[in-house]
Design an enzyme around this catalytic site. Structure first.
Site, PDB file in Angstrom:
ATOM      1  N   GLU B  46       0.858  -1.180   0.000  1.00 30.94           N
ATOM      2  CA  GLU B  46       0.000   0.000   0.000  1.00 30.94           C
ATOM      3  C   GLU B  46       0.900   1.239   0.000  1.00 30.94           C
ATOM      4  OE1 GLU B  46      -2.655   0.234   3.348  1.00 30.94           O
ATOM      5  OE2 GLU B  46      -3.297   2.276   2.860  1.00 30.94           O
ATOM      6  N   ASP B  57      -6.096   9.346  10.104  1.00 34.69           N
ATOM      7  CA  ASP B  57      -4.802   8.837  10.531  1.00 34.69           C
ATOM      8  C   ASP B  57      -4.401   9.353  11.895  1.00 34.69           C
ATOM      9  OD1 ASP B  57      -3.938   7.120   8.377  1.00 34.69           O
ATOM     10  OD2 ASP B  57      -3.956   8.925   7.134  1.00 34.69           O
TER      11      ASP B  57
END
Lengths: 391, 268
Positions: B46, B57
């Site tokens: 990824e 995040d």
């Protein structure tokens, strides 16, 4: 300015661009809000709180001396006279009541100028809820008085040191914090931004400004509605609430943004903090930091309904510089004995400019929402050059 | 071959899937990091395309993102790097929707394809908003991966499993990305619920921090996604070799913990 429906769309704006972890939570907030708003008991409770605790209705004050100077008929909707000193309390009490109805014990909020944080801390104390308020470190420095007020009211103030250390970063951090606490906490958004149902819900709670002003104008004005309705726009909650009362009239709607935070006037279509709207971006699609002397306008975007009103041409969005806003504070202080918040002073600065430029016809009637009082900004003004006062 | 076909083929061969994450442009030698992941046994990698406001995040990936942007990383530059990398495993881009919208979904997906990327994760694009991008991705041959959360109700979970391509990304916990001390029980429960809905590969991510976590999560899922635990090491100055070695430990843990029969999943 109606119900955006289950998709939360205002034209091509709005929606729910949130992590899957928050989708069900947002759906529950929407469901709870729809039920509450159709429940006369809930609305009676809110109306009573707004009356006995907030001091509504707020007056409509004719600005007589300034009107004479500008050659227009300027009326001020006095949200600065609410308990806690800004319009933010209207929305927060609604959301706090909703949170309690949903069985939530904890309010999470972000704040820029501190007014939404103070309102959240106040509502939490009033209703027996816990409050956690995220605030950029830069805003904490320039709004120390409001930080102390929040702490005095029992709220936890969490400094945010990422990015520009202002409202946008505080909003992101509040949303991150919320993801892990959706069972007990309600995210109490402070403006008409965020995922559906927040922009619609916050506007609905703030609509009390516009509805009151509509009735007051009907009693004051021969034509019942003003020629212009003007309000400052950061995320745009006081403007959305004010505009909602006049969107179906002939009044021209004007939103006034900070030159360094003009999401509606200068932004591009994008997605941030859960909604599709207009945001300041660079050529690569990265969000650009906003800069304004008014912490409450230091946000790089604007609520989706404003973006839609802009596209429709129903509202226009103008920008004002820091210096113009600071000068407007002094002008209102010395003509009317009112020290407005720097945010509200942006709206006033546009009126001063437009009247001077002949853009406002002589004798035009202008309704301007004073979204908050300027106590919080006196140190900012004191430490900077004071326009019009060489001493 | 599509991302999903490649993952299905590996799963059918009895292999648990391991997908490490790297923030594109985090260092000038970030492709060395990607290659080290491949050498350590990654089944896919990824690659994060940095966005200024990474709302989902936690602190580590935020810091990695901001460092990459401060170093001048751009989507265009990262994709140009990838186009020249010629990796043997599938590449999955991940980013926030604003970057897709800014470029235009068709143009964005075509650029991914041209760079050799075969999958895309957009964490702030839930099912109800995904139609346009799903169409553009399909046209470009990109598998648009959808996320499922512990709070996703059953009917919606079935829709996500149906509409996701490549694999279904099972978010292990209600929270942001970041290292944690344990793998939440909610991860196993979510995987079990997905199992009853789909035979598409199911990968668990968020909080997979140690080889033990990876092995634990991979017992029920088809594989794991590992991000913050690797990026923290990068931020602390570890070399691509060192971070690759850590991933290799995860690889061994996942492989050694395979249940009898090689861990191949059969439909319940």
């Amino acid at each position: 300015m109606g119900d955006p429906g289950p998709t939360g769309r205002f034209g091509r704006y709005g929606g729910g661009y949130v992590p899957e972890s928050l989708v069900e939570t947002c759906r529950r907030v929407e469901e709870a809000f729809r039920q509450a708003w159709s429940d006369p008991g809930f609305r009676d409770s809110l109306t009573r709180l707004l009356t006995v605790h907030v001091g509504r209705p707020t007056p409509l004050t004719p600005a007589l001396r300034l009107s004479a100077e500008l050659g227009v008929h300027l009326m001020l909707k006095r949200e600065d006279l609410t308990h806690t000193g800004s319009h933010k309390i209207n929305n927060v009490l609604g959301q706090a009541l909703l949170a309690r109805r949903m069985g939530r014990s904890h309010l999470i909020a972000e704040t820029g100028a501190g007014q939404h944080g103070v309102a959240t801390a106040t509502a939490a104390a009033l209703l027996g809820l816990r409050a956690t308020v995220f605030m950029g470190e830069r805003d904490i420095e320039r709004q120390a008085l409001n930080v102390f007020r929040m702490q005095l009211l029992g709220a936890d103030v969490v400094p945010v040191g990422t990015g520009s250390r202002t409202l946008s970063d505080a909003t992101g951090e509040a949303m991150r914090y919320w993801v892990g606490r959706t069972d007990e906490a309600h995210y109490c958004a402070g403006s008409v931004i965020g995922p559906h149902p927040y922009p619609w819900m916050v506007r609905t709670f703030q609509r009390v400004i516009g509805d009151e002003a509509r009735g007051q104008c009907a009693r004051e004005l021969a034509n019942a509605v003003p020629d212009y309705v003007v309000a400052c726009v950061g995320g745009g909650s006081n403007a959305a609430g004010t505009f909602a009362g006049f969107v179906d009239t002939s009044a021209r709607l004007v939103g006034v943004e900070a030159a360094g935070g003009a999401g509606a006037a200068l932004g591009r279509v994008g997605v941030l903090h859960g909604c599709r709207s207009r945001f300041l971006q660079d050529d690569a699609g990265q969000i650009v930091e906003a800069h304004s002397i008014a912490a409450g306008l230091d946000y790089p975007g604007v609520g989706p309904e404003h973006a839609h009103l802009r596209d429709l041409g129903r509202a226009r969005y103008e920008t004002v510089s820091d210096d113009e806003a600071a000068a407007a504070v002094v002008r209102l202080a010395r003509t009317e004995g009112i020290v407005p918040a720097l945010e509200s002073a942006h709206a006033l600065a546009w009126v001063v400019r437009a009247a001077g430029a002949g853009e406002l016809p002589p004798g035009a009637t202008v309704l301007l929402t004073l979204s908050g009082r300027g106590d919080k900004d006196v140190s900012t003004l004191k430490d900077g050059p004071t326009p019009g006062d060489p001493a | 071959m599509t991302l999903e076909n490649r993952l299905r083929r590996r799963r059918a061969a009895g292999r648990k899937l391991l997908m490490p994450y790297v923030t594109g442009g985090i260092t000038t030698t970030w492709l060395d990091q990607l290659r080290a992941f491949v050498e350590a046994g990654a089944d896919a990698v990824e690659v994060g395309l940095p966005f200024s406001d990474p709302t989902l995040d936690g602190a580590t990936i935020q810091e990695a993102t901001h460092r990459a942007l401060a170093c001048g990383a751009t989507t265009r530059g990262i994709l140009d790097d990838l186009a020249g990398a010629a990796t043997e495993v599938p590449l999955v881009a991940s980013t926030y929707y604003n970057l897709v919208l800014h470029a235009g979904s068709q143009r964005f997906c075509a650029a991914l394809r041209d760079a050799g990327v075969s999958g895309l994760i957009v964490p702030d694009l839930p099912l109800g908003e995904a139609d346009e991008l799903a169409g553009s991705a399909a046209s470009a041959g990109i598998d648009l991966v959808l996320l499922a959360a512990p709070t996703t109700p059953p009917p919606r979970l079935a829709q996500i499993a149906e509409r996701s391509r490549g694999f279904v990304y099972a978010v292990s916990v209600m929270g942001t990305t970041g290292e944690r001390t344990t793998v939440a029980d909610s991860a196993g429960a979510l995987v079990d619920r997905l199992r009853r809905t789909t035979d598409r590969p199911v990968m668990v991510g968020f909080g997979i921090s140690t080889p033990e976590h990876a092995a634990h999560a991979a017992r029920s899922a088809d594989g794991v996604v590992v991000g913050a635990a690797l990026m923290r090491r990068v931020l602390d100055g570890a070399s691509p070799y060192d971070v690759g070695s850590y991933l290799a430990r995860m690889r061994r843990a996942v492989d050694q913990d395979l249940p009898p029969g090689g861990g191949r999943w059969t439909r319940a």
